[in-house]
Design a protein around this motif. Sequence first.
Motif, PDB file in Angstrom:
ATOM      1  N   HIS A  48       0.594  -1.504   0.433  1.00  0.00           N
ATOM      2  CA  HIS A  48       0.158  -0.204  -0.088  1.00  0.00           C
ATOM      3  C   HIS A  48       0.722   0.841  -0.024  1.00  0.00           C
ATOM      4  CE1 HIS A  48      -3.369   2.218   0.449  1.00  0.00           C
ATOM      5  NE2 HIS A  48      -2.561   3.214   1.886  1.00  0.00           N
ATOM      6  N   ASN A  49       0.710   1.952  -1.085  1.00  0.00           N
ATOM      7  CA  ASN A  49       1.760   3.363  -1.514  1.00  0.00           C
ATOM      8  C   ASN A  49       0.302   4.437  -2.072  1.00  0.00           C
ATOM      9  OD1 ASN A  49       4.282   4.744  -1.294  1.00  0.00           O
ATOM     10  ND2 ASN A  49       3.905   4.570  -3.435  1.00  0.00           N
ATOM     11  N   THR A  50       0.423   5.367  -1.145  1.00  0.00           N
ATOM     12  CA  THR A  50      -0.438   6.206  -1.419  1.00  0.00           C
ATOM     13  C   THR A  50      -0.362   6.537  -3.217  1.00  0.00           C
ATOM     14  OG1 THR A  50      -1.480   6.772   0.238  1.00  0.00           O
ATOM     15  CG2 THR A  50      -1.441   8.740  -1.290  1.00  0.00           C
ATOM     16  N   ARG A  51       1.077   7.427  -3.276  1.00  0.00           N
ATOM     17  CA  ARG A  51       2.295   7.716  -4.627  1.00  0.00           C
ATOM     18  C   ARG A  51       3.261   7.565  -4.665  1.00  0.00           C
ATOM     19  NH1 ARG A  51       2.584  13.952  -3.108  1.00  0.00           N
ATOM     20  NH2 ARG A  51       3.929  14.160  -1.667  1.00  0.00           N
ATOM     21  N   GLY A  52       4.044   7.674  -5.557  1.00  0.00           N
ATOM     22  CA  GLY A  52       5.051   7.709  -5.587  1.00  0.00           C
ATOM     23  C   GLY A  52       5.773   6.121  -6.972  1.00  0.00           C
ATOM     24  N   PHE A  77       5.314   4.427   9.077  1.00  0.00           N
ATOM     25  CA  PHE A  77       6.175   2.801   7.256  1.00  0.00           C
ATOM     26  C   PHE A  77       5.901   1.431   7.763  1.00  0.00           C
ATOM     27  CE2 PHE A  77       7.639   0.733   4.675  1.00  0.00           C
ATOM     28  CZ  PHE A  77       9.162  -0.377   5.309  1.00  0.00           C
ATOM     29  N   ILE A  78       4.733   0.964   7.794  1.00  0.00           N
ATOM     30  CA  ILE A  78       4.779  -0.595   8.281  1.00  0.00           C
ATOM     31  C   ILE A  78       5.222  -1.514   7.964  1.00  0.00           C
ATOM     32  CG2 ILE A  78       2.884  -1.756   9.185  1.00  0.00           C
ATOM     33  CD1 ILE A  78       1.462   0.118   9.272  1.00  0.00           C
ATOM     34  N   PHE A  79       6.215  -2.868   7.820  1.00  0.00           N
ATOM     35  CA  PHE A  79       6.494  -3.685   7.557  1.00  0.00           C
ATOM     36  C   PHE A  79       6.682  -4.361   7.734  1.00  0.00           C
ATOM     37  CE2 PHE A  79      11.277  -4.951   5.010  1.00  0.00           C
ATOM     38  CZ  PHE A  79      10.374  -5.861   4.453  1.00  0.00           C
ATOM     39  N   GLU A  80       5.985  -5.687   8.465  1.00  0.00           N
ATOM     40  CA  GLU A  80       5.460  -6.840   9.008  1.00  0.00           C
ATOM     41  C   GLU A  80       4.874  -8.243   8.063  1.00  0.00           C
ATOM     42  OE1 GLU A  80       2.881  -5.496  11.205  1.00  0.00           O
ATOM     43  OE2 GLU A  80       0.857  -5.623   9.907  1.00  0.00           O
ATOM     44  N   ALA A  81       5.495  -9.085   8.574  1.00  0.00           N
ATOM     45  CA  ALA A  81       5.397 -10.819   7.784  1.00  0.00           C
ATOM     46  C   ALA A  81       4.665 -11.523   8.783  1.00  0.00           C
ATOM     47  CB  ALA A  81       6.001 -11.553   7.745  1.00  0.00           C
ATOM     48  N   VAL A  90       3.299   2.683   3.567  1.00  0.00           N
ATOM     49  CA  VAL A  90       3.285   3.989   3.856  1.00  0.00           C
ATOM     50  C   VAL A  90       2.263   4.528   3.899  1.00  0.00           C
ATOM     51  CG1 VAL A  90       4.683   5.319   2.627  1.00  0.00           C
ATOM     52  CG2 VAL A  90       5.259   3.478   1.766  1.00  0.00           C
ATOM     53  N   GLU A  91       1.623   4.873   4.952  1.00  0.00           N
ATOM     54  CA  GLU A  91       0.768   5.401   5.655  1.00  0.00           C
ATOM     55  C   GLU A  91       1.363   7.680   5.603  1.00  0.00           C
ATOM     56  OE1 GLU A  91      -1.872   4.550   6.788  1.00  0.00           O
ATOM     57  OE2 GLU A  91      -1.769   1.834   6.530  1.00  0.00           O
ATOM     58  N   MET A  92       0.519   7.710   4.966  1.00  0.00           N
ATOM     59  CA  MET A  92       0.493   9.434   4.919  1.00  0.00           C
ATOM     60  C   MET A  92      -0.778  10.364   5.826  1.00  0.00           C
ATOM     61  SD  MET A  92       2.209   9.308   1.990  1.00  0.00           S
ATOM     62  CE  MET A  92       1.517  10.603   0.975  1.00  0.00           C
ATOM     63  N   GLU A  93      -0.239  11.585   5.891  1.00  0.00           N
ATOM     64  CA  GLU A  93      -0.664  12.260   7.161  1.00  0.00           C
ATOM     65  C   GLU A  93      -1.526  12.633   6.380  1.00  0.00           C
ATOM     66  OE1 GLU A  93       1.771  15.634   7.236  1.00  0.00           O
ATOM     67  OE2 GLU A  93       3.630  14.512   7.828  1.00  0.00           O
ATOM     68  N   LYS A  94      -2.609  12.870   6.840  1.00  0.00           N
ATOM     69  CA  LYS A  94      -4.130  12.905   6.585  1.00  0.00           C
ATOM     70  C   LYS A  94      -5.031  14.296   6.474  1.00  0.00           C
ATOM     71  CE  LYS A  94      -5.351   8.881   8.702  1.00  0.00           C
ATOM     72  NZ  LYS A  94      -4.258   7.663   7.174  1.00  0.00           N
ATOM     73  N   ARG A  95      -3.716  14.573   5.563  1.00  0.00           N
ATOM     74  CA  ARG A  95      -3.757  16.179   4.986  1.00  0.00           C
ATOM     75  C   ARG A  95      -3.202  16.097   3.344  1.00  0.00           C
ATOM     76  NH1 ARG A  95       0.921  20.068   7.299  1.00  0.00           N
ATOM     77  NH2 ARG A  95       2.757  18.208   6.708  1.00  0.00           N
ATOM     78  N   VAL A 115       1.899 -10.491  -5.594  1.00  0.00           N
ATOM     79  CA  VAL A 115       1.642  -9.662  -4.954  1.00  0.00           C
ATOM     80  C   VAL A 115       0.263  -8.938  -5.139  1.00  0.00           C
ATOM     81  CG1 VAL A 115       3.010  -6.869  -5.622  1.00  0.00           C
ATOM     82  CG2 VAL A 115       4.093  -9.345  -5.978  1.00  0.00           C
ATOM     83  N   TRP A 116      -0.024  -7.716  -4.210  1.00  0.00           N
ATOM     84  CA  TRP A 116      -1.401  -7.780  -4.823  1.00  0.00           C
ATOM     85  C   TRP A 116      -1.276  -5.133  -4.361  1.00  0.00           C
ATOM     86  CZ3 TRP A 116      -5.759  -9.440  -5.526  1.00  0.00           C
ATOM     87  CH2 TRP A 116      -5.958 -11.174  -5.172  1.00  0.00           C
ATOM     88  N   PHE A 117      -1.323  -4.594  -5.224  1.00  0.00           N
ATOM     89  CA  PHE A 117      -1.089  -3.418  -4.706  1.00  0.00           C
ATOM     90  C   PHE A 117      -2.360  -2.455  -4.171  1.00  0.00           C
ATOM     91  CE2 PHE A 117       2.883  -2.931  -6.534  1.00  0.00           C
ATOM     92  CZ  PHE A 117       3.668  -3.897  -7.344  1.00  0.00           C
ATOM     93  N   GLU A 118      -2.245  -1.823  -3.766  1.00  0.00           N
ATOM     94  CA  GLU A 118      -3.205  -0.384  -3.338  1.00  0.00           C
ATOM     95  C   GLU A 118      -2.369   0.688  -3.488  1.00  0.00           C
ATOM     96  OE1 GLU A 118      -6.239  -0.204   0.384  1.00  0.00           O
ATOM     97  OE2 GLU A 118      -4.938  -2.161   0.355  1.00  0.00           O
ATOM     98  N   GLY A 119      -3.316   1.982  -3.667  1.00  0.00           N
ATOM     99  CA  GLY A 119      -2.761   2.929  -4.121  1.00  0.00           C
ATOM    100  C   GLY A 119      -3.775   4.139  -4.901  1.00  0.00           C
ATOM    101  N   VAL A 120      -3.602   5.289  -4.527  1.00  0.00           N
ATOM    102  CA  VAL A 120      -3.762   6.185  -5.713  1.00  0.00           C
ATOM    103  C   VAL A 120      -3.381   6.303  -6.449  1.00  0.00           C
ATOM    104  CG1 VAL A 120      -4.291   8.280  -5.759  1.00  0.00           C
ATOM    105  CG2 VAL A 120      -5.480   7.256  -3.965  1.00  0.00           C
ATOM    106  N   ASP A 121      -2.015   6.430  -6.534  1.00  0.00           N
ATOM    107  CA  ASP A 121      -0.931   7.030  -7.642  1.00  0.00           C
ATOM    108  C   ASP A 121      -0.260   5.722  -8.238  1.00  0.00           C
ATOM    109  OD1 ASP A 121       0.654   7.431 -10.186  1.00  0.00           O
ATOM    110  OD2 ASP A 121       1.802   8.723  -8.951  1.00  0.00           O
TER     111      ASP A 121
END
Length: 133
Positions: A48-52, A77-81, A90-95, A115-121
């Motif tokens: 999960h990565n919103t942008r980049g 930043f959360i990285f767990e297994a 990659v959690e973003m600020e809420k602004r 592999v699963w993707f989640e995000g805006v960009d």
Amino acid sequence: MNKGNNRYQHLIRTAGLVGAVMVTGGIQAGEEVDRSLDAASDGAVHIHNTRGEIAVMGWDKNQVRVKGELDDLTEEFIFEADDKVTSIRVEMEKRSISYGDGSDLEIWVPHGSKVWFEGVDRKSTRLNSSHQI
């Protein structure tokens, strides 16, 4: 008696929030990361990565590795297994996310991983097509 229980529950929730801040407080926006975790060769990787920009490559190790720079607006930043699932968030600020640079990450996953993707960009996400991931 119920009023006392509510105060006790509020105290526990508050203590939990303080604990979470302490655990994630070391993450800096724009921070360089280079971390690895053991992973199943036939497991799943949730990203999960919103942008980049994210590049995902397969390799022969039973590990997931994340290397690169986090978004300028990273809050956590959360990285767990566990046995079968590795999560990278990659959690973003809420602004507003209209300024700053997005994440620039390379992620290596075991061959055979789903592999699963989640995000805006996600237009800048690349998979290494020379290997079955």
